[in-house]
Design a protein around this motif. Structure first.
Motif, PDB file in Angstrom:
ATOM      1  N   ARG A   1       0.832  -1.204   0.000  1.00 12.47           N
ATOM      2  CA  ARG A   1       0.000   0.000   0.000  1.00 12.47           C
ATOM      3  C   ARG A   1       0.868   1.256   0.000  1.00 12.47           C
ATOM      4  O   ARG A   1       0.586   2.209  -0.729  1.00 12.47           O
ATOM      5  N   GLY A   2       1.911   1.242   0.817  1.00 13.00           N
ATOM      6  CA  GLY A   2       2.836   2.367   0.794  1.00 13.00           C
ATOM      7  C   GLY A   2       3.514   2.515  -0.554  1.00 13.00           C
ATOM      8  O   GLY A   2       3.729   3.638  -1.041  1.00 13.00           O
ATOM      9  N   PHE A   3       3.843   1.397  -1.169  1.00 14.75           N
ATOM     10  CA  PHE A   3       4.441   1.417  -2.502  1.00 14.75           C
ATOM     11  C   PHE A   3       3.496   2.046  -3.521  1.00 14.75           C
ATOM     12  O   PHE A   3       3.914   2.854  -4.370  1.00 14.75           O
ATOM     13  N   LEU A   4       2.210   1.718  -3.442  1.00 14.40           N
ATOM     14  CA  LEU A   4       1.231   2.311  -4.356  1.00 14.40           C
ATOM     15  C   LEU A   4       1.169   3.823  -4.191  1.00 14.40           C
ATOM     16  O   LEU A   4       1.031   4.556  -5.175  1.00 14.40           O
ATOM     17  N   VAL A   5       1.257   4.286  -2.945  1.00 10.68           N
ATOM     18  CA  VAL A   5       1.275   5.731  -2.706  1.00 10.68           C
ATOM     19  C   VAL A   5       2.485   6.361  -3.391  1.00 10.68           C
ATOM     20  O   VAL A   5       2.362   7.351  -4.131  1.00 10.68           O
ATOM     21  N   LEU A   6       3.652   5.795  -3.168  1.00 15.46           N
ATOM     22  CA  LEU A   6       4.871   6.366  -3.735  1.00 15.46           C
ATOM     23  C   LEU A   6       4.864   6.328  -5.264  1.00 15.46           C
ATOM     24  O   LEU A   6       5.316   7.275  -5.924  1.00 15.46           O
ATOM     25  N   GLU A   7       4.357   5.245  -5.816  1.00 14.37           N
ATOM     26  CA  GLU A   7       4.350   5.119  -7.273  1.00 14.37           C
ATOM     27  C   GLU A   7       3.330   6.060  -7.904  1.00 14.37           C
ATOM     28  O   GLU A   7       3.602   6.691  -8.940  1.00 14.37           O
ATOM     29  N   SER A   8       2.152   6.186  -7.298  1.00 14.69           N
ATOM     30  CA  SER A   8       1.160   7.118  -7.842  1.00 14.69           C
ATOM     31  C   SER A   8       1.632   8.559  -7.677  1.00 14.69           C
ATOM     32  O   SER A   8       1.348   9.418  -8.522  1.00 14.69           O
ATOM     33  N   ALA A   9       2.382   8.822  -6.603  1.00 14.15           N
ATOM     34  CA  ALA A   9       2.953  10.164  -6.413  1.00 14.15           C
ATOM     35  C   ALA A   9       4.001  10.459  -7.483  1.00 14.15           C
ATOM     36  O   ALA A   9       4.096  11.585  -7.981  1.00 14.15           O
ATOM     37  N   ARG A  10       4.795   9.443  -7.841  1.00 12.80           N
ATOM     38  CA  ARG A  10       5.796   9.629  -8.901  1.00 12.80           C
ATOM     39  C   ARG A  10       5.131   9.998 -10.216  1.00 12.80           C
ATOM     40  O   ARG A  10       5.624  10.873 -10.951  1.00 12.80           O
ATOM     41  N   LEU A  11       4.009   9.368 -10.514  1.00 14.09           N
ATOM     42  CA  LEU A  11       3.296   9.664 -11.759  1.00 14.09           C
ATOM     43  C   LEU A  11       2.836  11.111 -11.823  1.00 14.09           C
ATOM     44  O   LEU A  11       2.687  11.679 -12.912  1.00 14.09           O
ATOM     45  N   HIS A  12       2.605  11.708 -10.653  1.00  7.56           N
ATOM     46  CA  HIS A  12       2.076  13.069 -10.603  1.00  7.56           C
ATOM     47  C   HIS A  12       3.095  14.089 -10.103  1.00  7.56           C
ATOM     48  O   HIS A  12       2.726  15.212  -9.748  1.00  7.56           O
ATOM     49  N   HIS A  13       4.368  13.677 -10.066  1.00  5.71           N
ATOM     50  CA  HIS A  13       5.462  14.590  -9.732  1.00  5.71           C
ATOM     51  C   HIS A  13       5.288  15.249  -8.362  1.00  5.71           C
ATOM     52  O   HIS A  13       5.581  16.438  -8.184  1.00  5.71           O
ATOM     53  N   VAL A  14       4.816  14.457  -7.413  1.00  4.32           N
ATOM     54  CA  VAL A  14       4.639  14.926  -6.032  1.00  4.32           C
ATOM     55  C   VAL A  14       5.985  14.879  -5.320  1.00  4.32           C
ATOM     56  O   VAL A  14       6.807  13.981  -5.577  1.00  4.32           O
ATOM     57  N   SER A  15       6.215  15.797  -4.418  1.00  6.25           N
ATOM     58  CA  SER A  15       7.486  15.832  -3.694  1.00  6.25           C
ATOM     59  C   SER A  15       7.685  14.544  -2.902  1.00  6.25           C
ATOM     60  O   SER A  15       6.730  14.000  -2.338  1.00  6.25           O
ATOM     61  N   PRO A  16       8.913  14.035  -2.850  1.00  5.17           N
ATOM     62  CA  PRO A  16       9.186  12.800  -2.111  1.00  5.17           C
ATOM     63  C   PRO A  16       8.790  12.883  -0.640  1.00  5.17           C
ATOM     64  O   PRO A  16       8.350  11.895  -0.055  1.00  5.17           O
ATOM     65  N   GLU A  17       8.937  14.067  -0.023  1.00  2.00           N
ATOM     66  CA  GLU A  17       8.607  14.226   1.390  1.00  2.00           C
ATOM     67  C   GLU A  17       7.113  14.032   1.635  1.00  2.00           C
ATOM     68  O   GLU A  17       6.709  13.324   2.562  1.00  2.00           O
TER      69      GLU A  17
END
Length: 287
Positions: free
Chosen positions: A45-61
């Motif tokens: 689930r955490g991985f899905l958050v990080l991967e979907s954030a990458r798709l939308h150029h969300v800050s890593p923090e």
């Protein structure tokens, strides 16, 4: 599991684990128990958050706060689910369940603390201007119309005289398992203030495929590999996707759902390949 997906998952696990170390130094029994509950899983689930954030150029923090938040909610739900008043399990992720390692009171308090920590994480300034949307949507996904209601339906199913129908099981699992998976996959779009429709369709298919795979593992898996007791549903006479569709039918339905999940990612083009690999992994895993 493709090499690219394996590497991405491993990197996500390392980032989330590092965050656990920072937030929960093992200074006392409660923090030790909370960290214990968070470790040992796939952190999907955490991985899905990080991967979907990458798709939308969300800050890593911002993405990392949200990723740990959903892992906290998932971990708390497992700790409480394992208690004697619920499933009364002795094994989770190949290790003693938290109430067996410590005691029931510690398990309840650790679960409560993980639950509240999730919303503390989402309220951090680093999450950005859409934090309130993340907080409200997680409360909905985890609460009385989401995961908790699914667990209540599951408990009721254990004592019903009439086994659940396929539609009823689908509704139950869409709440109990699917709601948190959907929140995770949509988190990146929400953090960015973007449309989450494609990710929501992806996650709805993924969540159902995940649960069907779990039902298949309960029949075909062994406790040592799966990391928890198996064949409990069959022994209890509970209706599952396998009992209603048959083993071959359940596997075929899982593959169909994987195809639907992958097709939903078409707006992202090649950037969505890792999430497609995630869907394929979900139905091929052995734990």
């Amino acid at each position: 599991m493709s090499a690219g997906f394996a590497a991405a998952l491993k990197e996500a696990q390392a980032r989330i684990s590092s965050q656990i170390d920072q937030r929960l130094s093992p200074s006392d029994r409660l923090h030790q128990a909370m960290a214990y509950a968070l470790r040992g899983g796939k952190m999907l689930r955490g991985f899905l958050v990080l991967e979907s954030a990458r798709l939308h150029h969300v800050s890593p923090e911002a993405a990392l706060e949200a990723a740990l938040a959903i892992e906290c909610i998932h971990a708390y739900s497992l700790v409480h689910d394992d208690l004697p008043c619920m499933d009364d399990d002795d094994l989770r992720r190949g290790q003693p369940t938290l109430h067996r390692k410590w005691d029931e009171a510690t398990a309840v308090l650790a679960g409560d603390s993980l639950h509240t920590l999730a919303f503390e994480l989402l309220a951090q300034e680093t999450v950005g201007p859409h934090a309130l949307l993340l907080i409200r949507s997680l409360a909905e996904a985890a609460g009385h119309n989401g995961m908790v209601s699914g667990q209540m339906l599951d408990i009721a199913a254990e004592s019903t005289q009439t086994p659940l129908t396929l539609d009823e099981i689908t509704t139950l699992q869409a709440r109990k398992t699917g709601c948190l998976i959907e929140w995770s996959a949509c988190a990146g779009a929400r953090l960015a203030g973007a449309d989450s429709t494609a990710l929501r369709h992806y996650a709805q298919a993924l969540g159902l495929a995940f649960q069907i795979a779990d039902d298949i593992l309960d029949i075909e898996g062994d406790a040592a590999t799966v990391g928890k007791a198996v064949r409990k549903d069959a022994e209890a006479g509970k209706a599952t996707f396998v009992s209603l569709l048959g083993l071959a039918g359940a596997k075929a339905r899982a593959r169909e759902l994987t195809d639907l999940a992958c097709a939903a990612l078409s707006p992202y083009g090649n950037a969505g390949e890792t999430l497609k690999d995630t869907a394929r992994f979900v139905i091929s895993r052995d734990n």
